[in-house]
Design a protein around this motif. Structure first.
Motif, PDB file in Angstrom:
ATOM      1  N   ILE A 128      42.003  61.440  37.510  1.00 16.58           N
ATOM      2  CA  ILE A 128      41.852  61.008  38.902  1.00 16.58           C
ATOM      3  C   ILE A 128      42.010  62.226  39.812  1.00 16.58           C
ATOM      4  O   ILE A 128      42.917  63.038  39.619  1.00 16.58           O
ATOM      5  CB  ILE A 128      42.897  59.942  39.270  1.00 16.58           C
ATOM      6  N   ARG A 132      40.533  60.107  45.241  1.00  9.91           N
ATOM      7  CA  ARG A 132      40.813  58.774  44.714  1.00  9.91           C
ATOM      8  C   ARG A 132      42.263  58.385  44.978  1.00  9.91           C
ATOM      9  O   ARG A 132      42.563  57.253  45.402  1.00  9.91           O
ATOM     10  CB  ARG A 132      40.480  58.757  43.221  1.00  9.91           C
ATOM     11  N   SER A 316      35.720  57.873  43.663  1.00  9.25           N
ATOM     12  CA  SER A 316      36.064  58.431  42.350  1.00  9.25           C
ATOM     13  C   SER A 316      35.081  59.506  41.904  1.00  9.25           C
ATOM     14  O   SER A 316      34.801  59.637  40.709  1.00  9.25           O
ATOM     15  CB  SER A 316      36.106  57.305  41.307  1.00  9.25           C
TER      16      SER A 316
END
Length: 451
Positions: A128, A132, A316
């Motif tokens: 990640i 995000r 993302s």
């Protein structure tokens, strides 16, 4: 109304904390608090534009999607509706495992590595980026403020993730003290521990609770059983997540602690998907998340029909989650909430329960105490834990190439360390873990869980 210290934390200290971590959570939260009042049609237009930009970026910077789009002859710039997303295949855990490096953007920096079991017992490693994280923090922050509480209000967190429990260093302890957040480990639920939890809660006098619904309801039952009053502390809301919230759990928590219960749905992999508002509706974080519900053949289902929840996270780009199969079962709703927000709704979420387990000596602990043992072993694809009795626990495991005797010994020793050395651990290597009648896997099916 927020008190002076809460305003200091939410308005200055937490924003400074986020800025030092290079997060844009404050800016994003302010944006979300404006867009939540958009009409549904405007929110859809926002989703389409953000989706197009995500896919264009993935086609330029993410090797996996560059190759996929070429094979499909898919041109992201041509995307005009959310239904165009259905031209792309689903992303599942096996695909992520097979393409872990290729799913990283060539522009990504500072990726954080995560390991989660998901909702069906299938361990997963993924990454990640800061964008995000910022959006997920902002979404949770917005939902917190729906209930008249804010970062800086006293909070008790009943949790069990090694990520939280394993990072209680001096910096984290100081930060939690500044933000007035106290963490109680949810793994062990012995009577002695629960009494300590109740004493801590009474002394701390939080305005909000946060934790697993099973853990909070279990603590609440013990308070009622022992005559410890908890409804007079001024708790305004109990936020619950990570499991399915049952009606009896909601009633138990609300009655014992004298507060409303707000259900949340999401995960480290799929993101902060939805949260309940005070009017009782589960609002999807639609500015960041597109939710589809599909049947076993992969067909998108209409509103009102139950199927697997599929998520596309629009923030993302560093490690894209596009049409990600969560393994959870849910139902979408086409109605609007009376609160006035234009955010779409999830009508029902099914099959995310994780039971308690009971050690040989009678100690009650959260099922995650065993789940994390298996989840962190990369050779394990899927698993199911069945506690048949205090003396017997069975484990069904699916692997790529089988378990070595050393693996089996490691699992057995770790389970016995949790459950007790008098417990028999039966490990069965299977080709597939059978689903429950609901179509879902269960981490733990416990026949001896405390009531």
């Amino acid at each position: 109304m927020l008190n002076v210290y809460t305003r200091l934390v939410s308005g200055m200290l937490f924003p400074l904390h986020e800025r030092l971590k290079q997060h844009t959570s404050v800016k994003v939260r302010k944006s979300l608090e404006a867009t939540q009042w958009f009409l549904p049609e405007k929110i859809v237009r926002l989703q389409v534009e953000r989706l197009r930009q995500l896919l264009i970026y993935a086609n330029t910077h993410v090797p996996y999607y560059q190759s996929l789009f070429t094979c499909l002859n898919f041109q992201p710039v041509t995307l005009n509706t959310l239904s165009d997303l259905q031209r792309l295949p689903f992303l599942d855990k096996s695909t992520i495992r097979a393409n872990l490096e290729a799913l990283k953007s060539d522009q990504a920096h500072g990726l954080a590595r995560f390991n989660t079991g998901g909702s069906n017992g299938e361990p997963l490693v993924f990454f990640i980026g800061r964008e995000r994280v910022s959006h997920d923090v902002a979404a949770k922050w917005r939902a917190t403020r729906w209930w008249g509480v804010d970062i800086g209000d006293p909070e008790i967190v009943v949790w069990g993730s090694p990520i939280e429990l394993g990072t209680q260093d001096t910096v984290r302890v100081v930060r939690d003290r500044l933000f007035r957040s106290k963490l109680l480990p949810a793994f062990e639920m012995s009577d002695e521990k629960i009494v300590h939890f109740l004493e801590t809660i009474r002394k701390f006098r939080p305005k909000m609770l946060f934790g697993y619904p099973s853990a909070l309801s279990h603590i609440a039952k013990h308070a009622d059983k022992t005559g410890i009053k908890m409804h007079d502390l001024g708790i305004q809301v109990a936020f619950v997540t990570s499991e399915r919230l049952y009606d009896e759990q909601r009633q138990q928590i609300s009655s014992t602690f004298g507060c409303r219960v707000a259900n949340g749905y999401g995960g480290r992999d799929a993101g902060f998907i939805a949260h309940e508002c005070p009017a009782g509706s589960m609002h999807i974080t639609a500015e960041d998340v597109i939710v589809e519900v599909i049947d076993p053949q992969g067909n998108v289902l209409p509103y009102g029909e139950a199927g697997e929840i599929v998520v596309t996270h629009l923030a993302s780009k560093d490690f894209p989650f596009i049409r990600y199969k969560t393994g959870d079962i849910g139902v979408l709703d086409d109605k609007l909430c009376e609160c006035g927000r234009g955010l779409p709704l999830i009508k029902e979420i099914q099959g995310r329960s994780t039971d308690f387990i009971v050690a040989y000596d009678g100690t009650v602990m959260h099922g995650l105490a065993l789940i994390y043992i298996l989840r962190d072993m990369p050779q394990i694809k899927t698993f199911k834990i069945i506690q048949e009795s205090l003396e017997l626990t069975r484990v069904q495991i699916v692997t790529e190439a089988g378990l070595s005797q050393a693996d089996i010994d490691q699992i057995t020793a770790a389970f016995k360390a949790r459950l007790g050395h008098g417990v028999t651990i039966e490990i069965e290597q299977v080709t597939a873990v059978p689903a429950e009648k609901s179509g879902k896997f269960r981490y733990v099916v416990s026949k001896v869980a405390a009531t």
